[in-house]
Design a protein around this motif. Structure first.
Motif, short mmCIF file in Angstrom:
data_model
loop_
_atom_site.label_atom_id
_atom_site.label_comp_id
_atom_site.label_asym_id
_atom_site.label_seq_id
_atom_site.Cartn_x
_atom_site.Cartn_y
_atom_site.Cartn_z
N MET A 145 2.27 11.87 38.45
CA MET A 145 3.08 12.94 37.87
C MET A 145 4.13 12.38 36.92
SD MET A 145 3.69 15.18 41.34
CE MET A 145 2.32 15.70 42.38
N ALA A 146 4.78 11.30 37.35
CA ALA A 146 5.81 10.68 36.51
C ALA A 146 5.22 10.13 35.22
CB ALA A 146 6.51 9.57 37.29
N GLU A 147 4.07 9.52 35.32
CA GLU A 147 3.42 8.99 34.13
C GLU A 147 3.00 10.09 33.17
OE1 GLU A 147 0.40 6.79 36.10
OE2 GLU A 147 1.73 5.08 36.56
N SER A 148 2.84 11.31 33.71
CA SER A 148 2.52 12.47 32.87
C SER A 148 3.76 13.26 32.47
CB SER A 148 1.55 13.39 33.63
OG SER A 148 0.35 12.73 33.95
N ASN A 149 4.94 12.72 32.81
CA ASN A 149 6.21 13.37 32.48
C ASN A 149 6.34 14.74 33.15
OD1 ASN A 149 8.70 13.09 31.05
ND2 ASN A 149 7.99 14.54 29.51
N ASP A 150 5.74 14.88 34.34
CA ASP A 150 5.68 16.17 35.02
C ASP A 150 6.74 16.24 36.12
OD1 ASP A 150 5.01 18.57 36.17
OD2 ASP A 150 2.94 18.02 36.66
N TYR A 151 7.97 16.47 35.72
CA TYR A 151 9.08 16.53 36.68
C TYR A 151 8.94 17.73 37.62
CZ TYR A 151 13.78 17.10 38.59
OH TYR A 151 14.84 17.26 39.44
N LYS A 152 8.49 18.85 37.12
CA LYS A 152 8.38 20.05 37.94
C LYS A 152 7.50 19.81 39.16
CE LYS A 152 7.09 24.95 37.83
NZ LYS A 152 6.60 26.09 36.98
N SER A 153 6.37 19.16 38.95
CA SER A 153 5.46 18.90 40.08
C SER A 153 6.07 17.91 41.07
CB SER A 153 4.12 18.38 39.56
OG SER A 153 3.43 19.38 38.84
N ILE A 154 6.78 16.91 40.56
CA ILE A 154 7.44 15.96 41.46
C ILE A 154 8.47 16.69 42.31
CG2 ILE A 154 9.00 13.98 41.61
CD1 ILE A 154 7.72 12.88 39.08
N PHE A 155 9.28 17.53 41.66
CA PHE A 155 10.33 18.26 42.38
C PHE A 155 9.75 19.16 43.46
CE2 PHE A 155 12.78 22.12 43.03
CZ PHE A 155 14.01 21.60 43.42
N LYS A 185 15.73 11.48 31.40
CA LYS A 185 15.31 11.29 30.01
C LYS A 185 13.95 10.61 29.95
CE LYS A 185 20.02 11.06 28.20
NZ LYS A 185 21.03 10.21 27.51
N ASP A 186 13.74 9.70 30.87
CA ASP A 186 12.41 9.08 31.02
C ASP A 186 12.24 8.72 32.49
OD1 ASP A 186 12.77 6.02 31.52
OD2 ASP A 186 14.15 6.47 29.87
N PHE A 187 11.02 8.36 32.85
CA PHE A 187 10.70 8.13 34.27
C PHE A 187 10.60 6.65 34.62
CE2 PHE A 187 9.46 12.51 33.64
CZ PHE A 187 9.78 13.12 34.84
N SER A 188 11.09 5.78 33.76
CA SER A 188 10.90 4.34 33.99
C SER A 188 11.56 3.87 35.28
CB SER A 188 11.41 3.54 32.80
OG SER A 188 12.79 3.80 32.57
N ARG A 189 12.81 4.32 35.56
CA ARG A 189 13.48 3.90 36.80
C ARG A 189 12.72 4.41 38.02
NH1 ARG A 189 17.83 5.43 38.56
NH2 ARG A 189 18.85 3.56 39.30
N PHE A 190 12.26 5.66 37.94
CA PHE A 190 11.53 6.23 39.07
C PHE A 190 10.23 5.46 39.31
CE2 PHE A 190 8.34 9.12 40.81
CZ PHE A 190 8.99 9.59 41.95
N ILE A 191 9.51 5.16 38.24
CA ILE A 191 8.22 4.48 38.38
C ILE A 191 8.41 3.09 38.99
CG2 ILE A 191 6.34 3.43 37.06
CD1 ILE A 191 6.53 5.89 35.17
N ILE A 192 9.43 2.37 38.55
CA ILE A 192 9.68 1.04 39.10
C ILE A 192 10.07 1.13 40.58
CG2 ILE A 192 11.25 -0.94 39.00
CD1 ILE A 192 11.29 -0.52 35.92
N GLN A 193 10.93 2.09 40.91
CA GLN A 193 11.34 2.24 42.31
C GLN A 193 10.19 2.73 43.19
OE1 GLN A 193 15.21 3.90 43.30
NE2 GLN A 193 15.87 3.68 41.16
N ALA A 194 9.35 3.61 42.66
CA ALA A 194 8.20 4.09 43.42
C ALA A 194 7.24 2.95 43.72
CB ALA A 194 7.50 5.21 42.67
#
Length: 268
Positions: A145-155, A185-194
């Motif tokens: 989801m993060a790689e697809s920039n899909d914040y709504k689905s993550i939430f 603004k971007d999902f890079s921090r989330f992706i690294i932490q995930a």
């Protein structure tokens, strides 16, 4: 500010860490939040967090640390623990009680393993020490989801997997609004932490944790699995286990006696 709550940050390496502090006690308590930190740090959240954990304010100076604002690729939970050691040194914190929630609990394990002299007592909440099918599947889906920039689905998926049906009935009508608030603004921090979550493994080192430890789990954890807390408690000799029945991963927000039980343990 209320409960002496403050928003601040501290320089570390070539970046910085957002953190908040509150309380006027003579003991130190460090709280480490979960993977949601990858979407939004604690910046600006001093007052609501202080209100949520106000029962600790009289006995403790409480610190809630985010991860670094700029993370390197391959940054692990062990690396995060090493960063917090540096932050504690910079702030002059010689020893502290530490409570980690979810991914924060993974980091807290490494602090207690690698830097035992820093930890007075340890609280590990809805976390794990080794991988299982549940966490791999769930966080794997969030990564897509993060790689697809899909914040709504993550939430929505995070919310559905965290709370009881009683609370979800209140949240669901608000999904269209809430899923638009807080998008990074971007999902890079989330992706690294995930990725750090799904590679975390302290299981064979848990015996190194000697400080008094409270392990808190639930019987319906749809994120880290239902047996993860039992596995941790079985490996830490000086530990106490609490399993909440009828709650999910968000027990620390929903269970009315959660803060009191943590404070009772820390006060022993």
């Amino acid at each position: 500010m209320f409960y002496n709550a403050k928003n601040t940050n501290i320089k570390i390496g070539n970046t910085d860490i957002d953190y908040i502090s509150f309380g006027k006690g003579n003991r130190n308590l460090i709280m480490i939040p979960g993977l949601g930190d990858g979407l939004k740090t604690v910046k600006g959240a001093a007052l609501p967090i202080a209100l949520m954990y106000k029962c600790f304010a009289s006995k403790y100076k409480v610190y809630v640390f985010s991860r670094k604002n700029h993370l390197e690729k391959g940054y692990s939970t062990r690396d995060m623990a090493a960063d917090y050691k540096t932050v504690m040194e910079k702030l002059g914190i010689v020893k502290a009680d530490i409570m980690g929630i979810s991914q924060g609990g993974m980091i807290a394990q490494y602090i207690a393993i690698d830097e035992p002299e820093l930890v007075e007592k340890l609280v590990l909440t809805v976390t794990l020490s080794r991988q299982n099918e549940t966490v791999q599947k769930v966080i794997g889906s969030w990564l897509k989801m993060a790689e697809s920039n899909d914040y709504k689905s993550i939430f929505i998926d995070t919310t559905e997997k965290s709370y009881t049906e009683k609370r979800l009935k209140k949240y669901r009508p608000l999904y269209p609004l809430l899923s638009k608030i807080g998008k990074p603004k971007d999902f890079s921090r989330f992706i690294i932490q995930a990725n750090a979550c799904i590679t975390h493994d302290t299981y064979d080192e848990l015996e190194k944790i000697k400080c008094p430890t409270l392990v808190i789990g639930v019987d319906n954890d749809k994120i880290v699995g239902v047996n993860s807390s039992e596995e941790i408690a079985a490996k830490i000799e000086n530990s106490e286990l609490i399993i909440y029945e009828g709650f999910g991963h968000g027990v620390y927000e929903e269970a009315k006696d959660f803060n009191r039980r943590v404070l009772d343990f820390l006060s022993l």
